[in-house]
Every structure is written in C-alpha cells, then in structure tokens.
Design an enzyme around this catalytic site. Structure first.
Site, PDB file in Angstrom:
ATOM      1  N   PRO A 106     -10.394 -11.382   1.489  1.00 52.57           N
ATOM      2  CA  PRO A 106      -9.352  -9.949   2.041  1.00 52.57           C
ATOM      3  C   PRO A 106      -8.457  -9.862   0.809  1.00 52.57           C
ATOM      4  O   PRO A 106      -7.469 -10.961   1.354  1.00 52.57           O
ATOM      5  CB  PRO A 106      -9.758  -9.235   2.662  1.00 52.57           C
ATOM      6  CG  PRO A 106     -10.813  -9.564   3.347  1.00 52.57           C
ATOM      7  CD  PRO A 106     -11.072 -11.013   3.293  1.00 52.57           C
ATOM      8  N   CYS A 107      -7.718  -8.951  -0.384  1.00 51.42           N
ATOM      9  CA  CYS A 107      -6.417  -9.673  -1.049  1.00 51.42           C
ATOM     10  C   CYS A 107      -5.891  -8.355  -0.993  1.00 51.42           C
ATOM     11  O   CYS A 107      -4.115  -8.274  -1.827  1.00 51.42           O
ATOM     12  CB  CYS A 107      -7.448  -9.962  -2.310  1.00 51.42           C
ATOM     13  SG  CYS A 107      -7.961  -8.705  -3.348  1.00 51.42           S
ATOM     14  N   GLN A 108      -5.969  -7.296  -0.324  1.00 48.40           N
ATOM     15  CA  GLN A 108      -5.186  -6.072  -0.107  1.00 48.40           C
ATOM     16  C   GLN A 108      -3.614  -6.660   0.466  1.00 48.40           C
ATOM     17  O   GLN A 108      -2.558  -5.658  -0.614  1.00 48.40           O
ATOM     18  CB  GLN A 108      -6.205  -4.981   0.659  1.00 48.40           C
ATOM     19  CG  GLN A 108      -7.059  -4.650  -0.259  1.00 48.40           C
ATOM     20  CD  GLN A 108      -8.285  -5.572   0.639  1.00 48.40           C
ATOM     21  OE1 GLN A 108      -8.165  -6.405   0.998  1.00 48.40           O
ATOM     22  NE2 GLN A 108      -9.697  -4.385   0.099  1.00 48.40           N
ATOM     23  N   PHE A 110      -1.997  -9.313   0.022  1.00 47.82           N
ATOM     24  CA  PHE A 110      -1.311  -9.777  -1.652  1.00 47.82           C
ATOM     25  C   PHE A 110      -1.002  -8.759  -3.085  1.00 47.82           C
ATOM     26  O   PHE A 110      -0.661  -9.637  -3.929  1.00 47.82           O
ATOM     27  CB  PHE A 110      -2.289 -11.435  -0.973  1.00 47.82           C
ATOM     28  CG  PHE A 110      -2.312 -11.750  -0.025  1.00 47.82           C
ATOM     29  CD1 PHE A 110      -1.158 -11.839   0.463  1.00 47.82           C
ATOM     30  CD2 PHE A 110      -3.052 -12.079  -0.244  1.00 47.82           C
ATOM     31  CE1 PHE A 110      -1.781 -13.040   1.867  1.00 47.82           C
ATOM     32  CE2 PHE A 110      -3.868 -13.064   1.080  1.00 47.82           C
ATOM     33  CZ  PHE A 110      -2.667 -13.424   2.411  1.00 47.82           C
TER      34      PHE A 110
END
Length: 173
Positions: A106-108, A110
C-alpha cells in the site's frame, strides 16, 4: 529464466495483488500465478474470477491465496511453511525455485496524489506504511529468482516525519 517446476511456464507469486493488473501483464508475458495475496475481498474475488481459464483451474485460488500478508509473516511461520510445502507438492517448486515474486505494498502514505492520512499522525505511526517489511520477509523466505517491488514515485522522496530527511523512507526500504 530456466524453470524447474512441472508448470512448463515461469511461476509468479503476487503480493498485494488487487484485482490482478500486474498479474495480467505477467500472464500475457507467459508467467502463471501460483499464489495470490490480497486483503480486499472484492478485489480478490475479481482476481479469482478472471483466472478461471488458467491451467491452475477453477477453485485453485481457494487454496493458494491469503488475505492479509500478516498471515504469511506470522511469528510461528506455519502459513509460509504450508505454502512452501504446497508449492513443492503441487508443482515441484522447491524453496528458491519460484521464478518471480511481485508486489506493490500500500502506497497511500507516500503518494503525492490521493494523500490519505491525518496530519496529526506521522507516517511512521501508520501500520500500512510498514508493509514493505512483510514483503521483504516473504521474499527472503521464498528466495525467488527475481522479485519486483512496485510503488509510487513519492516513495523516493518521502519522509517519516515533517522534520525528517528527504528520501529517508526509500533508504530504509
């Protein structure tokens, strides 16, 4: 790649798979998914439904999937060991012979777009921002020939805290 399994195609394990976009491209390149990990039940069901045509067969992902990557990284290691055993029994894939492990944790936390967090909470405090560690653990345990870590551009310059050093998260990863 030179594979040794009974699949006669290179194998891929897809972590944080979503509905399977990355796997689809890999399938079109000749890979076959042998394990999928996805937390969202709707995305996992889409993944499964769109792969009924594969040689792994209908119902395959009922057994060869996990919802949370935390299942694979549990302290006792039993789920990961069961996966290793199942891969060996089903396709003669020994530890270290999986061709590719892919994942996009999950990248939310960053991302510069869709930035989703409370400004009162530092990035280091958000559990989802540390899932790259779980992926690294799975990769270290399975020892694939290749791994691919996919994430967002903002990860390279992200900081754990407002006063942190630009790029510190990337260096830690």
């Amino acid at each position: 790649l030179g594979f040794t399994s009974t699949l006669e195609r290179p194998s891929v394990i897809d972590l944080f798979a979503g509905c399977g976009g990355l796997s689809l491209g890999l399938e079109q390149a000749g890979f076959i998914p042998v394990y999928v990990n996805e937390l969202d039940p709707h995305a996992l069901e889409s993944y499964r439904q769109n792969r009924m045509h594969l040689p792994t067969g209908p119902g395959f992902y009922d057994q060869f999937h996990s919802r949370s990557i935390k299942e694979l990284t549990a302290d006792d290691g039993s789920t990961l060991q069961r996966l290793k055993t199942a891969l060996q029994e089903k396709w003669n894939i020994e530890n270290g012979q999986v061709d590719l492990v892919v994942g996009g944790p999950p990248c939310q936390g960053f991302s510069g777009i869709g930035y989703r967090r409370s400004y009162a909470v530092e990035k280091r405090q958000l559990p989802s921002n540390h899932l790259f560690q779980d992926m690294a653990y799975v990769v270290a345990q399975l020892r694939p020939k290749i791994f691919l870590f996919e994430n967002v551009r903002g990860l390279r310059t992200a900081r754990w805290t407002d006063g942190g050093e630009k790029g510190e998260i990337w260096r830690e990863i």
